[in-house]
Scaffold this motif. Structure first.
Motif, PDB file in Angstrom:
ATOM      1  N   SER A  34       0.728  -0.988  -0.056  1.00 49.64           N
ATOM      2  CA  SER A  34       0.047  -0.009   0.096  1.00 49.64           C
ATOM      3  C   SER A  34       0.824   1.188  -0.025  1.00 49.64           C
ATOM      4  CB  SER A  34      -0.784   0.101   1.202  1.00 49.64           C
ATOM      5  OG  SER A  34      -0.141  -0.021   2.471  1.00 49.64           O
ATOM      6  N   GLY A  35       0.373   2.247  -0.437  1.00 49.97           N
ATOM      7  CA  GLY A  35       0.974   3.560  -0.210  1.00 49.97           C
ATOM      8  C   GLY A  35       1.467   4.241  -1.519  1.00 49.97           C
ATOM      9  N   GLY A  36       1.269   3.517  -2.579  1.00 54.19           N
ATOM     10  CA  GLY A  36       1.683   4.185  -3.952  1.00 54.19           C
ATOM     11  C   GLY A  36       0.665   5.451  -4.490  1.00 54.19           C
ATOM     12  N   GLY A  37       1.105   5.794  -5.352  1.00 53.10           N
ATOM     13  CA  GLY A  37       0.453   7.095  -5.921  1.00 53.10           C
ATOM     14  C   GLY A  37       1.137   8.224  -6.618  1.00 53.10           C
ATOM     15  N   LEU A  38       0.461   9.057  -7.364  1.00 52.24           N
ATOM     16  CA  LEU A  38       1.264  10.206  -7.937  1.00 52.24           C
ATOM     17  C   LEU A  38       2.080  10.903  -7.150  1.00 52.24           C
ATOM     18  CD1 LEU A  38       1.658  11.687 -10.715  1.00 52.24           C
ATOM     19  CD2 LEU A  38      -0.505  13.062 -10.306  1.00 52.24           C
TER      20      LEU A  38
END
Length: 127
Positions: A6-10
């Protein structure tokens, strides 16, 4: 047995992001846990690995000084703190775990040696 990222993103270039990897159905106690990434059109590569038992770590040259891997044994979770992110860090990041028979260098440079993989989390680095 599997792991969940978890924790991904732009994120913008120069920014920071923290990824988390939690074990499901087992504990990390005697495992090596690693972060790997795969950019479009490229092979999967090892980013950083940690031996949960003794804390030994490995970092790919491309992320040394910018990324930090850590473990929270009580939470059965491994983190990857990423700082000073560059567009070249754009990839899907995967967490994987394997019973610690060999060094973190071995597991990180031989992704095929890892047994339990997560589904991946996307990290696009772009303005």
């Amino acid at each position: 047995e599997h792991v969940v990222e978890s924790g991904g993103g732009l994120v913008q270039p120069g920014g920071s992001l923290r990824l988390s990897c939690a074990a499901s159905g087992f504990t990390f106690d005697y495992y090596t846990v690693g972060w790997f990434r795969q950019a479009p059109g490229k092979e999967r590569e090892g980013v950083s690995c940690i031996d949960i038992s003794n804390g030994e770590t490995y970092y790919a040259d491309s992320v040394k000084g910018r990324f930090t891997i850590s473990r929270d044994i009580a939470k059965n979770t491994v983190y990857l703190q990423m700082s000073s992110l560059k567009p070249g860090d754009t990839a899907v990041y995967y967490c994987a775990a394997e019973w610690r028979d060999y060094s973190t260098y071995f597991y990180c440079t031989e992704p095929g040696s890892m047994g339990s993989w997560g589904q991946g989390t996307s990290v696009p680095v772009s303005s």
